[in-house]
Design a protein around this motif. Structure first.
Motif, PDB file in Angstrom:
ATOM      1  N   GLY A   1      -1.695  24.906   7.275  1.00  0.00           N
ATOM      2  CA  GLY A   1      -2.918  24.188   7.624  1.00  0.00           C
ATOM      3  C   GLY A   1      -3.552  23.478   6.444  1.00  0.00           C
ATOM      4  O   GLY A   1      -4.641  22.912   6.564  1.00  0.00           O
ATOM      5  N   LEU A   2      -2.891  23.491   5.297  1.00  0.00           N
ATOM      6  CA  LEU A   2      -3.429  22.824   4.108  1.00  0.00           C
ATOM      7  C   LEU A   2      -3.200  21.317   4.196  1.00  0.00           C
ATOM      8  O   LEU A   2      -2.225  20.852   4.777  1.00  0.00           O
ATOM      9  CB  LEU A   2      -2.772  23.378   2.842  1.00  0.00           C
ATOM     10  N   ILE A   3      -4.089  20.574   3.556  1.00  0.00           N
ATOM     11  CA  ILE A   3      -4.020  19.116   3.534  1.00  0.00           C
ATOM     12  C   ILE A   3      -2.864  18.671   2.633  1.00  0.00           C
ATOM     13  O   ILE A   3      -2.674  19.214   1.539  1.00  0.00           O
ATOM     14  CB  ILE A   3      -5.348  18.528   3.012  1.00  0.00           C
TER      15      ILE A   3
ATOM     16  N   ILE B   1      -8.188  31.389   3.234  1.00  0.00           N
ATOM     17  CA  ILE B   1      -9.067  31.769   2.122  1.00  0.00           C
ATOM     18  C   ILE B   1      -9.280  30.566   1.205  1.00  0.00           C
ATOM     19  O   ILE B   1     -10.383  30.344   0.708  1.00  0.00           O
ATOM     20  CB  ILE B   1      -8.487  32.972   1.351  1.00  0.00           C
ATOM     21  N   ILE B   2      -8.222  29.793   1.004  1.00  0.00           N
ATOM     22  CA  ILE B   2      -8.329  28.587   0.172  1.00  0.00           C
ATOM     23  C   ILE B   2      -9.254  27.577   0.841  1.00  0.00           C
ATOM     24  O   ILE B   2     -10.146  27.012   0.211  1.00  0.00           O
ATOM     25  CB  ILE B   2      -6.937  27.964  -0.047  1.00  0.00           C
ATOM     26  N   ILE B   3      -9.025  27.361   2.125  1.00  0.00           N
ATOM     27  CA  ILE B   3      -9.773  26.355   2.871  1.00  0.00           C
ATOM     28  C   ILE B   3     -11.265  26.681   2.919  1.00  0.00           C
ATOM     29  O   ILE B   3     -12.110  25.801   2.798  1.00  0.00           O
ATOM     30  CB  ILE B   3      -9.181  26.199   4.294  1.00  0.00           C
ATOM     31  N   GLN B   4     -11.614  27.939   3.068  1.00  0.00           N
ATOM     32  CA  GLN B   4     -13.031  28.296   3.208  1.00  0.00           C
ATOM     33  C   GLN B   4     -13.762  28.408   1.876  1.00  0.00           C
ATOM     34  O   GLN B   4     -14.974  28.300   1.829  1.00  0.00           O
ATOM     35  CB  GLN B   4     -13.176  29.604   3.990  1.00  0.00           C
ATOM     36  N   ASN B   5     -13.033  28.605   0.778  1.00  0.00           N
ATOM     37  CA  ASN B   5     -13.667  28.763  -0.534  1.00  0.00           C
ATOM     38  C   ASN B   5     -13.600  27.462  -1.313  1.00  0.00           C
ATOM     39  O   ASN B   5     -12.723  27.251  -2.121  1.00  0.00           O
ATOM     40  CB  ASN B   5     -12.985  29.880  -1.332  1.00  0.00           C
ATOM     41  N   ARG B   6     -14.542  26.618  -1.078  1.00  0.00           N
ATOM     42  CA  ARG B   6     -14.599  25.318  -1.765  1.00  0.00           C
ATOM     43  C   ARG B   6     -15.340  25.512  -3.082  1.00  0.00           C
ATOM     44  O   ARG B   6     -16.482  25.929  -3.094  1.00  0.00           O
ATOM     45  CB  ARG B   6     -15.293  24.304  -0.871  1.00  0.00           C
ATOM     46  N   MET B   7     -14.634  25.206  -4.178  1.00  0.00           N
ATOM     47  CA  MET B   7     -15.219  25.413  -5.502  1.00  0.00           C
ATOM     48  C   MET B   7     -14.924  24.224  -6.399  1.00  0.00           C
ATOM     49  O   MET B   7     -14.024  23.437  -6.113  1.00  0.00           O
ATOM     50  CB  MET B   7     -14.639  26.680  -6.138  1.00  0.00           C
ATOM     51  N   ASN B   8     -15.646  24.170  -7.518  1.00  0.00           N
ATOM     52  CA  ASN B   8     -15.339  23.155  -8.522  1.00  0.00           C
ATOM     53  C   ASN B   8     -14.228  23.693  -9.429  1.00  0.00           C
ATOM     54  O   ASN B   8     -13.807  24.847  -9.309  1.00  0.00           O
ATOM     55  CB  ASN B   8     -16.588  22.750  -9.309  1.00  0.00           C
TER      56      ASN B   8
ATOM     57  N   TYR C   1      -5.385  20.016  -7.146  1.00  0.00           N
ATOM     58  CA  TYR C   1      -5.190  19.918  -5.693  1.00  0.00           C
ATOM     59  C   TYR C   1      -6.405  20.489  -4.952  1.00  0.00           C
ATOM     60  O   TYR C   1      -6.912  19.886  -4.005  1.00  0.00           O
ATOM     61  CB  TYR C   1      -3.917  20.668  -5.259  1.00  0.00           C
ATOM     62  N   LEU C   2      -6.856  21.651  -5.390  1.00  0.00           N
ATOM     63  CA  LEU C   2      -7.958  22.334  -4.697  1.00  0.00           C
ATOM     64  C   LEU C   2      -9.261  21.544  -4.766  1.00  0.00           C
ATOM     65  O   LEU C   2      -9.946  21.381  -3.755  1.00  0.00           O
ATOM     66  CB  LEU C   2      -8.147  23.739  -5.268  1.00  0.00           C
ATOM     67  N   VAL C   3      -9.617  21.035  -5.946  1.00  0.00           N
ATOM     68  CA  VAL C   3     -10.893  20.305  -6.056  1.00  0.00           C
ATOM     69  C   VAL C   3     -10.817  18.931  -5.404  1.00  0.00           C
ATOM     70  O   VAL C   3     -11.832  18.397  -4.967  1.00  0.00           O
ATOM     71  CB  VAL C   3     -11.388  20.193  -7.522  1.00  0.00           C
ATOM     72  N   THR C   4      -9.609  18.373  -5.310  1.00  0.00           N
ATOM     73  CA  THR C   4      -9.440  17.072  -4.666  1.00  0.00           C
ATOM     74  C   THR C   4      -9.513  17.200  -3.149  1.00  0.00           C
ATOM     75  O   THR C   4     -10.181  16.408  -2.477  1.00  0.00           O
ATOM     76  CB  THR C   4      -8.088  16.432  -5.069  1.00  0.00           C
ATOM     77  N   ASN C   5      -8.855  18.202  -2.608  1.00  0.00           N
ATOM     78  CA  ASN C   5      -8.734  18.323  -1.153  1.00  0.00           C
ATOM     79  C   ASN C   5      -9.749  19.270  -0.517  1.00  0.00           C
ATOM     80  O   ASN C   5      -9.992  19.190   0.689  1.00  0.00           O
ATOM     81  CB  ASN C   5      -7.315  18.760  -0.797  1.00  0.00           C
ATOM     82  N   TYR C   6     -10.321  20.160  -1.303  1.00  0.00           N
ATOM     83  CA  TYR C   6     -11.326  21.099  -0.797  1.00  0.00           C
ATOM     84  C   TYR C   6     -12.511  21.142  -1.755  1.00  0.00           C
ATOM     85  O   TYR C   6     -12.806  22.166  -2.365  1.00  0.00           O
ATOM     86  CB  TYR C   6     -10.698  22.490  -0.607  1.00  0.00           C
TER      87      TYR C   6
END
Length: 150
Positions: free
Chosen positions: A65-67, A87-94, A124-129
């Motif tokens: 389900g990841l972008i 857990i990745i999707i719901q935890n949006r962080m800098n 990837y995480l800060v760009t997509n979430y």
């Protein structure tokens, strides 16, 4: 004709040989079943990959389900081994918060050293979430309030 004392000596030996033969047969069957199970699991894994375990549909990695984006597979291979992608999707962080979280996972959860992948994963995480600037919940809008009868 054999002596009866000779039969008494041979009888325990015959029983021991029969027990040994039965034990070897059972061990062979168990070994065969374990090996067959391993082969079938390998085949299932190969079939799973062949059917597109990492398939992308409409910009979404189907299995997690990841972008879709640069660094997706590093996230899939390093993060979803231990926890769900939710857990990745719901935890949006800098970036700083993700780096701190990764350090915490390495110190307390046995996360391995990510090496060069750490920067790729964080990017990837800060760009997509990215962090969403909102409170605990979205404010209610267009609500028709009514009075309670007493």
């Amino acid at each position: 004709m054999q002596d009866s004392s000779n039969n008494r000596i041979n009888r325990p030996l015959k029983i021991a040989l029969r027990v040994f033969a039965i034990t070897l047969t059972i061990a062979g069957v168990v070994l065969f079943l374990v090996k067959s199970s391993t082969l079938s699991n390998d085949k299932v894994e190969q079939e799973y990959v062949a059917q597109g375990a990492n398939r992308i549909e409409n910009g979404i990695h189907v299995r997690t389900g990841l972008i879709e984006g640069e660094g997706l597979m590093e996230v899939v291979y390093n993060c979803t081994n231990c926890h769900t992608a939710q857990i990745i999707i719901q935890n949006r962080m800098n970036a700083e918060a993700w780096a701190t979280t990764i350090d915490w996972m390495q110190e307390t959860q046995n996360l391995w050293d990510l090496g060069e992948n750490e920067d790729i994963i964080i990017n990837y995480l800060v760009t997509n979430y990215p962090v969403k600037p909102k409170g605990r919940r979205v404010n209610l809008v267009d609500v028709e309030w009514y009075e309670l009868d007493e």
